[in-house]
Design a protein around this motif. Structure first.
Motif, PDB file in Angstrom:
ATOM      1  N   ALA A  44       0.827  -1.210   0.000  1.00 46.44           N
ATOM      2  CA  ALA A  44       0.000   0.000   0.000  1.00 46.44           C
ATOM      3  C   ALA A  44       0.860   1.258   0.000  1.00 46.44           C
ATOM      4  N   ALA A  45       1.982   1.234   0.689  1.00 43.68           N
ATOM      5  CA  ALA A  45       2.862   2.406   0.729  1.00 43.68           C
ATOM      6  C   ALA A  45       3.469   2.682  -0.647  1.00 43.68           C
ATOM      7  N   THR A  46       3.792   1.647  -1.374  1.00 41.24           N
ATOM      8  CA  THR A  46       4.343   1.828  -2.716  1.00 41.24           C
ATOM      9  C   THR A  46       3.297   2.398  -3.665  1.00 41.24           C
ATOM     10  N   VAL A  47       2.074   1.899  -3.574  1.00 38.71           N
ATOM     11  CA  VAL A  47       1.000   2.422  -4.424  1.00 38.71           C
ATOM     12  C   VAL A  47       0.736   3.889  -4.096  1.00 38.71           C
ATOM     13  N   ALA A  48       0.732   4.229  -2.809  1.00 36.04           N
ATOM     14  CA  ALA A  48       0.518   5.620  -2.405  1.00 36.04           C
ATOM     15  C   ALA A  48       1.657   6.517  -2.884  1.00 36.04           C
ATOM     16  N   ALA A  49       2.891   6.041  -2.774  1.00 40.09           N
ATOM     17  CA  ALA A  49       4.037   6.834  -3.214  1.00 40.09           C
ATOM     18  C   ALA A  49       4.018   7.045  -4.729  1.00 40.09           C
ATOM     19  N   ILE A  50       3.669   6.014  -5.476  1.00 40.65           N
ATOM     20  CA  ILE A  50       3.574   6.159  -6.935  1.00 40.65           C
ATOM     21  C   ILE A  50       2.464   7.148  -7.287  1.00 40.65           C
ATOM     22  N   TRP A  53       3.815  10.668  -6.534  1.00 41.83           N
ATOM     23  CA  TRP A  53       4.766  11.082  -7.563  1.00 41.83           C
ATOM     24  C   TRP A  53       4.043  11.427  -8.863  1.00 41.83           C
ATOM     25  N   SER A  54       3.042  10.625  -9.225  1.00 39.87           N
ATOM     26  CA  SER A  54       2.290  10.887 -10.454  1.00 39.87           C
ATOM     27  C   SER A  54       1.540  12.201 -10.375  1.00 39.87           C
ATOM     28  N   LEU A  55       0.915  12.460  -9.229  1.00 39.76           N
ATOM     29  CA  LEU A  55       0.209  13.726  -9.048  1.00 39.76           C
ATOM     30  C   LEU A  55       1.173  14.902  -9.094  1.00 39.76           C
ATOM     31  N   ALA A  56       2.337  14.743  -8.487  1.00 37.67           N
ATOM     32  CA  ALA A  56       3.335  15.811  -8.515  1.00 37.67           C
ATOM     33  C   ALA A  56       3.806  16.093  -9.938  1.00 37.67           C
ATOM     34  N   LEU A  57       4.039  15.050 -10.704  1.00 39.55           N
ATOM     35  CA  LEU A  57       4.450  15.242 -12.096  1.00 39.55           C
ATOM     36  C   LEU A  57       3.334  15.861 -12.922  1.00 39.55           C
ATOM     37  N   TYR A  58       2.106  15.423 -12.686  1.00 35.10           N
ATOM     38  CA  TYR A  58       0.959  15.941 -13.420  1.00 35.10           C
ATOM     39  C   TYR A  58       0.761  17.423 -13.126  1.00 35.10           C
ATOM     40  N   LEU A  59       0.933  17.820 -11.867  1.00 37.78           N
ATOM     41  CA  LEU A  59       0.789  19.231 -11.502  1.00 37.78           C
ATOM     42  C   LEU A  59       2.002  20.051 -11.923  1.00 37.78           C
ATOM     43  N   GLY A  60       3.181  19.512 -11.715  1.00 39.81           N
ATOM     44  CA  GLY A  60       4.401  20.254 -12.021  1.00 39.81           C
ATOM     45  C   GLY A  60       4.616  20.478 -13.505  1.00 39.81           C
ATOM     46  N   PHE A  61       4.175  19.544 -14.294  1.00 35.84           N
ATOM     47  CA  PHE A  61       4.306  19.659 -15.748  1.00 35.84           C
ATOM     48  C   PHE A  61       2.923  19.776 -16.388  1.00 35.84           C
ATOM     49  N   SER A  62       2.101  20.684 -15.873  1.00 36.99           N
ATOM     50  CA  SER A  62       0.730  20.806 -16.372  1.00 36.99           C
ATOM     51  C   SER A  62       0.651  21.223 -17.838  1.00 36.99           C
ATOM     52  N   PRO A  63       1.587  22.044 -18.372  1.00 42.93           N
ATOM     53  CA  PRO A  63       1.528  22.265 -19.823  1.00 42.93           C
ATOM     54  C   PRO A  63       1.754  20.975 -20.617  1.00 42.93           C
ATOM     55  N   VAL A  64       2.607  20.108 -20.114  1.00 41.41           N
ATOM     56  CA  VAL A  64       2.841  18.821 -20.781  1.00 41.41           C
ATOM     57  C   VAL A  64       1.591  17.948 -20.668  1.00 41.41           C
ATOM     58  N   GLY A 117       6.105   8.194 -12.590  1.00 44.58           N
ATOM     59  CA  GLY A 117       6.070   8.221 -11.130  1.00 44.58           C
ATOM     60  C   GLY A 117       6.545   6.916 -10.528  1.00 44.58           C
ATOM     61  N   GLY A 118       6.182   5.794 -11.155  1.00 46.29           N
ATOM     62  CA  GLY A 118       6.673   4.504 -10.679  1.00 46.29           C
ATOM     63  C   GLY A 118       8.176   4.380 -10.801  1.00 46.29           C
ATOM     64  N   LEU A 119       8.716   4.863 -11.906  1.00 46.68           N
ATOM     65  CA  LEU A 119      10.177   4.809 -12.081  1.00 46.68           C
ATOM     66  C   LEU A 119      10.903   5.709 -11.079  1.00 46.68           C
ATOM     67  N   LEU A 120      10.356   6.909 -10.867  1.00 47.03           N
ATOM     68  CA  LEU A 120      10.975   7.807  -9.889  1.00 47.03           C
ATOM     69  C   LEU A 120      10.878   7.248  -8.475  1.00 47.03           C
ATOM     70  N   ASN A 121       9.743   6.654  -8.142  1.00 48.31           N
ATOM     71  CA  ASN A 121       9.595   6.041  -6.825  1.00 48.31           C
ATOM     72  C   ASN A 121      10.584   4.893  -6.658  1.00 48.31           C
ATOM     73  N   TYR A 122      10.760   4.100  -7.691  1.00 47.28           N
ATOM     74  CA  TYR A 122      11.727   3.001  -7.644  1.00 47.28           C
ATOM     75  C   TYR A 122      13.139   3.534  -7.439  1.00 47.28           C
TER      76      TYR A 122
END
Length: 159
Positions: A44-50, A53-64, A117-122
């Protein structure tokens, strides 16, 4: 009309219902595990972390993410156009299909961010250890959220 008094206290009935729901959930999980010839463990911790990370990437790179949504929407509209043989039939349902394709594009636009996000979490788990993966994901998600709020406020001030 007669009223029948319950034979069990209400608290016991409530616990029995919760126990039955838990048993149903456990049975569904067991059926899901029986589908595959091997067992896999989902932490569960890995799923939450991924997810963080995905939300952070989605927000941080919103033009992308907006560009990805636009490209997916274009591709869905193009792919669906090839299914129609009649131009009249295609034009008749165009508005509904385009809005449906926009919805699907917005749903599928998270997939590249989930993979990244999964790759960054890994990578964080390998470099800093498993205990830091969720914490760093939360920090990055908060930072990306603040960045996105500032970026949108800057765009609002310019216009």
């Amino acid at each position: 009309m007669s009223w029948i008094a319950p034979t069990e206290p209400l608290q016991l009935v409530k616990f029995r219902l919760v126990g039955d729901l838990f048993a149903i959930g456990a049975a569904r999980y067991a059926m899901f595990q029986d589908l595959f010839p091997f067992r896999f463990h989902v932490d569960a911790a890995t799923v939450a972390a991924i997810g963080l990370w995905s939300l952070a990437l989605y927000l941080g790179f919103s033009p992308v993410s907006d560009w990805v949504i636009h490209q997916l929407e274009r591709w869905f509209n193009y792919a669906e156009r090839s299914l129609y043989t009649s131009q009249d039939e295609f034009e008749k349902t165009k508005a509904a299909r385009e809005s449906q394709n926009a919805f699907y594009a917005s749903l599928f636009s998270i997939v590249p961010f989930l993979i990244t996000g999964g790759l960054l979490n890994y990578g964080v788990e390998l470099s800093l250890g498993r205990s830091w993966a969720l914490s760093v994901g939360m920090i990055v998600c908060l930072g990306a959220g603040v960045y996105e709020l500032g970026r949108r406020a800057g765009q609002h001030d310019e216009s």
